[in-house]
Design a protein around this motif. Sequence first.
Motif, PDB file in Angstrom:
ATOM      1  N   SER A   1       0.779  -1.351  -0.037  1.00 37.69           N
ATOM      2  CA  SER A   1       0.022   0.022   0.018  1.00 37.69           C
ATOM      3  C   SER A   1       0.821   1.246  -0.068  1.00 37.69           C
ATOM      4  O   SER A   1       0.496   2.343  -0.738  1.00 37.69           O
ATOM      5  CB  SER A   1      -0.991  -0.165   1.314  1.00 37.69           C
ATOM      6  OG  SER A   1      -2.043  -0.872   0.980  1.00 37.69           O
ATOM      7  N   GLN A   2       2.094   1.255   0.744  1.00 38.46           N
ATOM      8  CA  GLN A   2       2.868   2.371   0.927  1.00 38.46           C
ATOM      9  C   GLN A   2       3.668   2.654  -0.673  1.00 38.46           C
ATOM     10  O   GLN A   2       3.607   3.851  -0.962  1.00 38.46           O
ATOM     11  CB  GLN A   2       3.866   2.304   1.730  1.00 38.46           C
ATOM     12  CG  GLN A   2       3.559   2.381   3.194  1.00 38.46           C
ATOM     13  CD  GLN A   2       4.579   1.901   4.395  1.00 38.46           C
ATOM     14  OE1 GLN A   2       5.352   1.157   3.984  1.00 38.46           O
ATOM     15  NE2 GLN A   2       3.928   2.347   5.650  1.00 38.46           N
ATOM     16  N   VAL A   3       4.002   1.510  -1.132  1.00 41.51           N
ATOM     17  CA  VAL A   3       4.313   1.577  -2.551  1.00 41.51           C
ATOM     18  C   VAL A   3       3.590   2.172  -3.432  1.00 41.51           C
ATOM     19  O   VAL A   3       3.896   3.171  -4.474  1.00 41.51           O
ATOM     20  CB  VAL A   3       5.021   0.384  -3.007  1.00 41.51           C
ATOM     21  CG1 VAL A   3       5.588   0.265  -4.599  1.00 41.51           C
ATOM     22  CG2 VAL A   3       6.165  -0.020  -2.056  1.00 41.51           C
ATOM     23  N   ALA A   4       2.183   1.566  -3.562  1.00 40.96           N
ATOM     24  CA  ALA A   4       1.199   2.074  -4.419  1.00 40.96           C
ATOM     25  C   ALA A   4       0.966   3.565  -4.311  1.00 40.96           C
ATOM     26  O   ALA A   4       0.840   4.243  -5.323  1.00 40.96           O
ATOM     27  CB  ALA A   4      -0.156   1.226  -4.241  1.00 40.96           C
ATOM     28  N   GLN A   5       1.060   3.903  -3.091  1.00 38.77           N
ATOM     29  CA  GLN A   5       0.490   5.458  -2.722  1.00 38.77           C
ATOM     30  C   GLN A   5       1.439   6.390  -3.484  1.00 38.77           C
ATOM     31  O   GLN A   5       1.386   7.495  -3.890  1.00 38.77           O
ATOM     32  CB  GLN A   5       0.498   5.528  -1.131  1.00 38.77           C
ATOM     33  CG  GLN A   5       0.119   7.086  -0.663  1.00 38.77           C
ATOM     34  CD  GLN A   5      -1.244   7.550  -1.294  1.00 38.77           C
ATOM     35  OE1 GLN A   5      -2.274   6.680  -1.496  1.00 38.77           O
ATOM     36  NE2 GLN A   5      -1.235   8.864  -1.825  1.00 38.77           N
ATOM     37  N   LYS A   6       2.969   5.855  -3.318  1.00 41.55           N
ATOM     38  CA  LYS A   6       4.209   6.489  -3.758  1.00 41.55           C
ATOM     39  C   LYS A   6       4.129   6.585  -5.177  1.00 41.55           C
ATOM     40  O   LYS A   6       4.093   7.667  -5.943  1.00 41.55           O
ATOM     41  CB  LYS A   6       5.361   6.222  -3.327  1.00 41.55           C
ATOM     42  CG  LYS A   6       5.712   6.416  -1.775  1.00 41.55           C
ATOM     43  CD  LYS A   6       7.043   5.915  -1.380  1.00 41.55           C
ATOM     44  CE  LYS A   6       6.928   5.992   0.170  1.00 41.55           C
ATOM     45  NZ  LYS A   6       8.314   5.242   0.607  1.00 41.55           N
ATOM     46  N   GLU A   7       3.558   5.595  -5.840  1.00 38.86           N
ATOM     47  CA  GLU A   7       3.398   5.570  -7.267  1.00 38.86           C
ATOM     48  C   GLU A   7       2.305   6.313  -7.795  1.00 38.86           C
ATOM     49  O   GLU A   7       2.455   7.170  -8.733  1.00 38.86           O
ATOM     50  CB  GLU A   7       3.200   4.054  -7.893  1.00 38.86           C
ATOM     51  CG  GLU A   7       3.077   3.787  -9.345  1.00 38.86           C
ATOM     52  CD  GLU A   7       2.807   2.331  -9.632  1.00 38.86           C
ATOM     53  OE1 GLU A   7       2.868   2.196 -10.835  1.00 38.86           O
ATOM     54  OE2 GLU A   7       2.822   1.384  -8.770  1.00 38.86           O
ATOM     55  N   TYR A   8       1.286   6.413  -6.895  1.00 41.46           N
ATOM     56  CA  TYR A   8       0.080   7.220  -7.334  1.00 41.46           C
ATOM     57  C   TYR A   8       0.600   8.751  -7.241  1.00 41.46           C
ATOM     58  O   TYR A   8       0.183   9.249  -8.159  1.00 41.46           O
ATOM     59  CB  TYR A   8      -1.119   7.131  -6.451  1.00 41.46           C
ATOM     60  CG  TYR A   8      -2.130   8.072  -6.298  1.00 41.46           C
ATOM     61  CD1 TYR A   8      -3.004   8.223  -7.463  1.00 41.46           C
ATOM     62  CD2 TYR A   8      -2.365   9.149  -5.404  1.00 41.46           C
ATOM     63  CE1 TYR A   8      -3.965   9.141  -7.601  1.00 41.46           C
ATOM     64  CE2 TYR A   8      -3.078  10.177  -5.674  1.00 41.46           C
ATOM     65  CZ  TYR A   8      -4.021  10.142  -6.639  1.00 41.46           C
ATOM     66  OH  TYR A   8      -4.880  11.225  -6.721  1.00 41.46           O
ATOM     67  N   GLU A   9       1.158   9.077  -6.257  1.00 41.31           N
ATOM     68  CA  GLU A   9       1.679  10.394  -6.165  1.00 41.31           C
ATOM     69  C   GLU A   9       2.366  10.768  -7.386  1.00 41.31           C
ATOM     70  O   GLU A   9       2.671  12.106  -7.738  1.00 41.31           O
ATOM     71  CB  GLU A   9       2.309  10.637  -4.626  1.00 41.31           C
ATOM     72  CG  GLU A   9       1.350  10.490  -3.485  1.00 41.31           C
ATOM     73  CD  GLU A   9       1.884  10.470  -2.281  1.00 41.31           C
ATOM     74  OE1 GLU A   9       3.297  10.177  -1.934  1.00 41.31           O
ATOM     75  OE2 GLU A   9       1.268  10.399  -1.081  1.00 41.31           O
ATOM     76  N   GLN A  10       3.453   9.910  -7.491  1.00 40.89           N
ATOM     77  CA  GLN A  10       4.296  10.535  -8.524  1.00 40.89           C
ATOM     78  C   GLN A  10       3.613  10.525  -9.856  1.00 40.89           C
ATOM     79  O   GLN A  10       3.885  11.431 -10.759  1.00 40.89           O
ATOM     80  CB  GLN A  10       5.540   9.418  -8.971  1.00 40.89           C
ATOM     81  CG  GLN A  10       6.472   9.713  -9.652  1.00 40.89           C
ATOM     82  CD  GLN A  10       7.288  11.123  -9.383  1.00 40.89           C
ATOM     83  OE1 GLN A  10       7.655  11.068  -8.434  1.00 40.89           O
ATOM     84  NE2 GLN A  10       6.988  11.923 -10.238  1.00 40.89           N
ATOM     85  N   ASP A  11       2.810   9.552 -10.314  1.00 40.98           N
ATOM     86  CA  ASP A  11       1.994   9.684 -11.494  1.00 40.98           C
ATOM     87  C   ASP A  11       1.126  10.985 -11.482  1.00 40.98           C
ATOM     88  O   ASP A  11       0.888  11.603 -12.565  1.00 40.98           O
ATOM     89  CB  ASP A  11       0.919   8.551 -11.802  1.00 40.98           C
ATOM     90  CG  ASP A  11       1.865   7.212 -12.003  1.00 40.98           C
ATOM     91  OD1 ASP A  11       2.995   7.181 -12.395  1.00 40.98           O
ATOM     92  OD2 ASP A  11       1.183   6.033 -11.707  1.00 40.98           O
TER      93      ASP A  11
END
Length: 76
Positions: A51-61
């Motif tokens: 979930s933490q990795v997915a959130q960072k990916e979302y923020e970067q996207d």
Amino acid sequence: MAEKMQEPQRQRPVTVRIEAFKGSLARVVAESGLPPFLLEMLLGEYLIGISQVAQKEYEQDRADWEKDCKESEADG
């Protein structure tokens, strides 16, 4: 000597990859021999990390998307 053009490598559809993942995960869980309360704890910890990795990916996207939109507005 003529070089052979490489065709783009086909990727398995996401639905096929999901089913393969589910099968692999079920096999690993079954073969682990761990009791359900430990599996729950371990999988919960793993899910938090994902979930933490997915959130960072979302923020970067989102940041990339907003930057692209601003550049498009500036260009035209």
